[in-house]
Write a protein that holds these residues in place. Structure first.
Motif, PDB file in Angstrom:
ATOM      1  N   VAL A 234       0.948  -1.024  -0.027  1.00 53.12           N
ATOM      2  CA  VAL A 234       0.052   0.014  -0.105  1.00 53.12           C
ATOM      3  C   VAL A 234       0.932   1.169   0.103  1.00 53.12           C
ATOM      4  CG1 VAL A 234      -1.856   1.261   1.193  1.00 53.12           C
ATOM      5  CG2 VAL A 234      -1.729  -1.211   1.187  1.00 53.12           C
ATOM      6  N   ASP A 235       0.896   1.630  -1.115  1.00 47.13           N
ATOM      7  CA  ASP A 235       1.707   3.168  -1.412  1.00 47.13           C
ATOM      8  C   ASP A 235       0.782   4.256  -1.615  1.00 47.13           C
ATOM      9  OD1 ASP A 235       3.507   5.327  -2.224  1.00 47.13           O
ATOM     10  OD2 ASP A 235       4.908   3.629  -3.401  1.00 47.13           O
TER      11      ASP A 235
ATOM     12  N   THR B  36       9.677  -1.252   6.071  1.00 48.35           N
ATOM     13  CA  THR B  36       9.995  -0.796   4.669  1.00 48.35           C
ATOM     14  C   THR B  36      11.017   0.404   4.909  1.00 48.35           C
ATOM     15  OG1 THR B  36       8.425   0.857   4.972  1.00 48.35           O
ATOM     16  CG2 THR B  36       7.535  -1.407   4.124  1.00 48.35           C
ATOM     17  N   LYS B  37      11.378   0.636   6.178  1.00 43.52           N
ATOM     18  CA  LYS B  37      12.537   1.764   6.144  1.00 43.52           C
ATOM     19  C   LYS B  37      11.992   3.005   5.799  1.00 43.52           C
ATOM     20  CE  LYS B  37      15.178  -1.570   7.167  1.00 43.52           C
ATOM     21  NZ  LYS B  37      15.326  -2.033   8.598  1.00 43.52           N
ATOM     22  N   ASP B  38      10.652   3.276   5.818  1.00 42.28           N
ATOM     23  CA  ASP B  38      10.062   4.647   5.609  1.00 42.28           C
ATOM     24  C   ASP B  38       9.871   5.424   6.893  1.00 42.28           C
ATOM     25  OD1 ASP B  38       9.413   3.963   2.921  1.00 42.28           O
ATOM     26  OD2 ASP B  38       7.621   2.953   3.343  1.00 42.28           O
ATOM     27  N   ARG B  39      10.012   6.800   6.678  1.00 41.50           N
ATOM     28  CA  ARG B  39      10.088   7.753   7.768  1.00 41.50           C
ATOM     29  C   ARG B  39       9.545   8.862   7.454  1.00 41.50           C
ATOM     30  NH1 ARG B  39      13.950   7.322  11.848  1.00 41.50           N
ATOM     31  NH2 ARG B  39      15.111   6.117  10.438  1.00 41.50           N
TER      32      ARG B  39
ATOM     33  N   GLY C  24      -2.795  10.041   1.950  1.00 38.61           N
ATOM     34  CA  GLY C  24      -2.135  10.078   0.703  1.00 38.61           C
ATOM     35  C   GLY C  24      -0.607  10.549   0.619  1.00 38.61           C
ATOM     36  N   THR C  25      -0.342  11.644  -0.116  1.00 38.34           N
ATOM     37  CA  THR C  25       0.935  12.057   0.033  1.00 38.34           C
ATOM     38  C   THR C  25       1.031  13.557   0.472  1.00 38.34           C
ATOM     39  OG1 THR C  25       0.498  13.284  -2.205  1.00 38.34           O
ATOM     40  CG2 THR C  25       1.564  11.218  -2.397  1.00 38.34           C
ATOM     41  N   ARG C  26      -0.218  13.957   1.283  1.00 27.89           N
ATOM     42  CA  ARG C  26      -0.297  15.327   1.852  1.00 27.89           C
ATOM     43  C   ARG C  26      -0.624  15.272   3.094  1.00 27.89           C
ATOM     44  NH1 ARG C  26      -4.724  18.345   0.807  1.00 27.89           N
ATOM     45  NH2 ARG C  26      -3.710  20.078   1.154  1.00 27.89           N
ATOM     46  N   THR C  27      -0.138  16.081   4.183  1.00 24.06           N
ATOM     47  CA  THR C  27      -0.400  16.093   5.630  1.00 24.06           C
ATOM     48  C   THR C  27      -1.110  17.240   5.636  1.00 24.06           C
ATOM     49  OG1 THR C  27       1.712  14.911   5.998  1.00 24.06           O
ATOM     50  CG2 THR C  27       0.685  16.312   7.943  1.00 24.06           C
TER      51      THR C  27
ATOM     52  N   THR D 120       4.808   3.430   3.632  1.00 22.73           N
ATOM     53  CA  THR D 120       4.176   2.653   2.916  1.00 22.73           C
ATOM     54  C   THR D 120       4.171   1.420   3.950  1.00 22.73           C
ATOM     55  OG1 THR D 120       6.244   1.593   2.057  1.00 22.73           O
ATOM     56  CG2 THR D 120       5.159   3.267   0.579  1.00 22.73           C
ATOM     57  N   LEU D 121       3.000   0.500   3.271  1.00 24.78           N
ATOM     58  CA  LEU D 121       2.837  -0.774   3.972  1.00 24.78           C
ATOM     59  C   LEU D 121       3.105  -2.123   3.259  1.00 24.78           C
ATOM     60  CD1 LEU D 121      -0.359   0.350   5.896  1.00 24.78           C
ATOM     61  CD2 LEU D 121       1.755   0.172   6.868  1.00 24.78           C
TER      62      LEU D 121
END
Length: 278
Positions: free
Chosen positions: A182-183, A211-214, A231-234, A251-252
């Motif tokens: 899930v990206d 996933t090493k996502d931060r 999504g891509t926004r905060t 991502t998951l």
């Protein structure tokens, strides 16, 4: 006996059409193709074969062979008109097969069709295409996981576990039951972060060690309006906070994801997403 080839059409506004009960259509077959492999490669100068660069999946094709019986010729024409009106939508819609009512495909008709008439009966073939190679779960991670809600079934990657997607701890696991990562750049993912108190400046972090996502944020927090990674926004309500982040994404991966939260002011973190299946 229930015919498992039957399917429902679900518009994005929630309107549902059942091929059997709404149109008296018997779906004789409902066929889903395999994913279409796109093998990325580079050719060799003065050499045989190619260098494999990777593989992606193309769109999925779905076909349905249908027949119906009308009362008379007038009823036949009216039924065909109704099918044209519902099936030939300009927008995509979801297909849900009775064989797997816990999965849905976002599709559209990919070619013209017509009914072959024999008396007051008709037969027709429908061809659909899904731009995505994945079906998605009807329920989301924040839905009820009990069997009585009819959102989950065998083959959905779920087992006899106590799945939790709302956490108050600083370290926890999030389970992705699907086949695909899930990206948030191409699949909906909403992470909601609630605060324990009102504070003018704080630094918080989410880290997926799988996933090493931060993702990091530095700014204010309050107890009324949570911070949402949508999504891509905060955002907070309608206000963008993306410029106060490191522009990172979470991502998951399929299976269990190990999440760590930094920031004592964080009261609760919830993950809202669907599962995606080949």
């Amino acid at each position: 006996m229930k015919v498992l080839h039957n399917f429902k059409i679900v518009y994005k506004n929630g309107t549902v059409y059942d091929m059997a009960s709404d149109f008296n259509v018997l779906v004789r077959s409902f066929t889903i193709s395999s994913p279409s492999p796109n093998i990325e490669s580079e050719t060799l100068d003065n050499g045989d074969g190619y260098i494999r660069m990777g593989k992606t999946w193309g769109p999925r094709k779905i076909s349905a062979l249908c027949m119906f019986s009308a009362v008379d010729d007038y009823d036949y024409a009216l039924l065909v008109d109704k099918l044209f009106r519902v099936l030939m939508s300009r927008d995509e819609y979801y297909l849900i097969s009775d064989a797997e009512p816990w999965r849905r495909w976002l599709v559209e008709i990919s070619s013209e069709w017509s009914a072959d008439q024999l008396g007051s009966s008709g037969e027709f073939q429908l061809s659909f295409v899904s731009a995505s190679p994945y079906a998605e779960s009807v329920g989301s991670s924040l839905s009820n996981f009990t069997t009585d809600v009819n959102l989950w079934g065998f083959g959905n990657g779920l087992f006899a576990e106590d799945y939790q997607y709302v956490h108050t701890d600083k370290a926890f696991h999030i389970y992705n039951a699907g086949d695909a990562t899930v990206d948030p750049r191409n699949k909906p993912l909403k992470i909601t972060i609630k605060s324990k108190k009102n504070i003018s400046k704080v630094s918080i972090e989410l880290y997926n060690s799988t996933t090493k996502d931060r993702w990091t944020y530095t700014g204010s927090m309050n107890t009324t309006l949570p911070i949402v990674i949508d999504g891509t926004r905060t955002v907070r309500s309608a206000t963008s906070l993306t410029d106060k982040t490191n522009y990172g994404l979470i991502t998951l991966a399929p299976g269990w994801n190990s999440i760590q939260v930094t920031g004592e002011e964080v009261a609760e973190v919830s993950f809202d997403f669907r599962f995606y299946y080949l």
